[in-house]
Design a protein around this motif. Structure first.
Motif, PDB file in Angstrom:
ATOM      1  N   ALA A 179       0.768  -1.260  -0.014  1.00  0.00           N
ATOM      2  CA  ALA A 179       0.124  -0.157  -0.043  1.00  0.00           C
ATOM      3  C   ALA A 179       0.922   1.040   0.180  1.00  0.00           C
ATOM      4  N   HIS A 180       1.932   1.252   0.615  1.00  0.00           N
ATOM      5  CA  HIS A 180       2.840   2.304   0.805  1.00  0.00           C
ATOM      6  C   HIS A 180       3.615   2.698  -0.715  1.00  0.00           C
ATOM      7  N   ALA A 181       3.753   1.443  -1.229  1.00  0.00           N
ATOM      8  CA  ALA A 181       4.662   1.600  -2.749  1.00  0.00           C
ATOM      9  C   ALA A 181       3.412   2.431  -3.848  1.00  0.00           C
ATOM     10  N   ALA A 213      -6.077   5.421   0.804  1.00  0.00           N
ATOM     11  CA  ALA A 213      -6.218   4.253   1.709  1.00  0.00           C
ATOM     12  C   ALA A 213      -5.875   4.595   3.114  1.00  0.00           C
ATOM     13  N   HIS A 214      -4.640   5.240   3.299  1.00  0.00           N
ATOM     14  CA  HIS A 214      -3.999   5.507   4.593  1.00  0.00           C
ATOM     15  C   HIS A 214      -4.952   6.802   5.293  1.00  0.00           C
ATOM     16  N   ALA A 215      -5.394   7.593   4.704  1.00  0.00           N
ATOM     17  CA  ALA A 215      -6.330   8.598   5.315  1.00  0.00           C
ATOM     18  C   ALA A 215      -7.550   7.994   5.885  1.00  0.00           C
ATOM     19  N   PRO A 244      -5.142  -4.588  12.800  1.00  0.00           N
ATOM     20  CA  PRO A 244      -3.854  -4.077  12.581  1.00  0.00           C
ATOM     21  C   PRO A 244      -3.765  -3.145  11.333  1.00  0.00           C
ATOM     22  N   HIS A 245      -2.977  -1.997  11.442  1.00  0.00           N
ATOM     23  CA  HIS A 245      -2.659  -1.112  10.426  1.00  0.00           C
ATOM     24  C   HIS A 245      -2.845  -1.665   8.972  1.00  0.00           C
ATOM     25  N   GLY A 246      -2.207  -2.629   8.802  1.00  0.00           N
ATOM     26  CA  GLY A 246      -1.720  -3.187   7.427  1.00  0.00           C
ATOM     27  C   GLY A 246      -3.243  -3.949   6.995  1.00  0.00           C
ATOM     28  N   VAL A 252      -5.735  -3.121   7.368  1.00  0.00           N
ATOM     29  CA  VAL A 252      -7.254  -1.950   6.822  1.00  0.00           C
ATOM     30  C   VAL A 252      -6.545  -1.389   5.673  1.00  0.00           C
ATOM     31  N   THR A 253      -5.057  -0.998   5.550  1.00  0.00           N
ATOM     32  CA  THR A 253      -4.613  -0.297   4.549  1.00  0.00           C
ATOM     33  C   THR A 253      -4.937  -1.310   3.237  1.00  0.00           C
ATOM     34  N   GLY A 254      -4.574  -2.639   3.538  1.00  0.00           N
ATOM     35  CA  GLY A 254      -4.580  -3.691   2.542  1.00  0.00           C
ATOM     36  C   GLY A 254      -6.175  -3.872   1.930  1.00  0.00           C
TER      37      GLY A 254
HETATM   38 FE   LIG Z   1       1.095   2.161   6.331  1.00  0.00          FE
END
Ligand SMILES: [Fe+2]
Length: 401
Positions: free
Chosen positions: A199-201, A278-280, A292-294, A296-298
């Motif tokens: 997600a970051h990339a 996605a992060h917002a 876990p954060h990932g 949700v972003t995933g």
């Molecule tokens: Fe993240």
């Protein structure tokens, strides 16, 4: 319109199997004698802490350990760790050993050791006046990229929110990455942290072009630019090729190594370009769902790509190549978007992560509030290639429900 972009690299990066055994000579080259090491109980129980301590013993360093890091450390734990450091040792170097939380805690303690005060004094962007204490980050997960990024996340328990300290001075002096230290990560943690790196990339790559970011003066998250794009694409390819193997065959060292490299490159990319919708959206959802954060972003990633796709047709085609989707599977840009979305959905299923908000405890009634809260996170929202509106976000969340 902004005319220039800048790229902040991190400090020294040392990467490779067995890299941990370079720690002694690294500390000697930094003229360090007194070391304060920050980690958590899981690292202690796994035997990794005793491995690191045995390496340090050979160099006769004076070492004090704080092993009580907890995820997204509350301010009380930051202060406890800082007070312990001050009472025990006049540290030349601080080491953060563990997942993103241990490294983030080490960043904030290195900040307080150098400048004093309380974590609250530095919340937000650019409140750190000059470099922090020398910091070595040794990640044991592949995901946050915290070993090279300019951000530390702590929990403000008084106001019940996660808060970021963001500043280029927070980038560790050294990132020491040894894939062998990630071999013990359980499949679920590997999946959540690995998909977050993806997600970051992807968010860094699809971020609005730097020219069109609406902000004045120096900003930390600058939108898409040539160096971050290059790093992000390489990260996407590495993660796409290796995440499923790393989850399903945890002892596969090649997959682990490529995931650690992918997450490092993604960290360098997103800490310059920034992330986006996605992060917002993940911040308010994470506050409700406790996932876990990932995770949700995933989960959000395919829906956000679909939401943004029409503003980014050329980049979506390039993204589908980086994800190694056969070109024959899509003729038009609509097909390319559908192929990318289906590919990420398939990855999520193969690594055992949810693809619907309803399955992580979110209710339909909560969607408008989530959209409203996400829209207020300006540094991420202004990065999103398609203009975000309340109705647009609610529609996106309903599709993801
Ligand atoms: Fe993240």
């Amino acid at each position: 319109m902004r005319d220039t972009w800048s790229f902040f690299p991190s400090g020294k990066i040392i990467f490779g199997n067995g890299a941990i055994h370079k720690l002694g000579e690294l500390l000697t080259s930094m003229k360090a004698q007194h070391i304060f090491l920050i980690t958590d109980k899981g690292i202690e129980q796994s035997g990794m802490l005793s491995l690191v301590l045995s390496i340090l013993e050979k160099g006769n360093f004076n070492v004090k350990v704080f092993d009580a890091t907890i995820p997204e450390p509350p301010i009380s734990v930051v202060l406890e760790c800082y007070e312990y450091a001050k009472s025990q040792i006049n540290a030349d170097v601080i080491i953060g050993l563990g997942g993103g939380s241990s490294i983030d805690l080490a960043k904030v303690v290195a900040l307080l050791v150098a400048h004093g005060g309380r974590p609250q004094d530095y919340f937000g962007e650019n409140a750190i006046p000059s470099p922090i204490a020398p910091l070595i980050a040794i990640p044991t997960t592949a995901g946050t990229g915290s070993e090279v990024t300019s951000v530390a996340v702590v929990t403000d328990t008084d106001n019940n929110i996660k808060v970021g300290i963001s500043n280029n001075y927070l980038r560790p002096a050294v990132a020491l990455l040894d894939p062998e230290l990630t071999l013990q990560l359980p499949p679920y943690v590997t999946a959540c942290s690995g998909i977050d790196a993806l997600a970051h990339a992807i968010e860094a790559y699809l971020a609005k072009d730097f020219k069109y970011i609406q902000a004045e003066g120096e900003i930390l998250f600058q939108g898409s630019a040539p160096i971050s794009d290059t790093l992000a694409l390489q990260a996407i390819e590495l993660i796409s090729k290796n995440l499923i193997t790393a989850v399903q065959q945890g002892t596969n060292l090649e997959a682990r190594s490529n995931m650690l490299l992918g997450s490092l490159l993604a960290g360098l990319a997103f800490s310059n370009a920034g992330t986006a919708a996605a992060h917002a959206l993940a911040y308010p959802i994470g506050g409700i769902a406790k996932s876990p954060h990932g995770e949700v972003t995933g989960l959000l990633l395919p829906y956000v790509i679909d939401f943004n796709a029409r503003t980014m047709e050329d980049k979506i085609r390039r993204l589908s190549q980086a994800l190694l989707i056969p070109a024959s599977s899509h003729q038009s840009s609509v097909d390319a978007t559908q192929a990318v979305v289906a590919h990420i959905m398939d990855m999520l299923q193969q690594i055992g992560l949810p693809t619907r908000l309803s399955s992580i405890g979110i209710t339909k009634e909560q969607l408008p509030e989530i959209a409203e809260k996400a829209l207020k996170i300006d540094r991420l929202i202004r990065n999103n290639p398609r203009t975000a509106t309340l109705n647009g976000f609610i529609e996106l969340l309903e599709k993801a429900y």
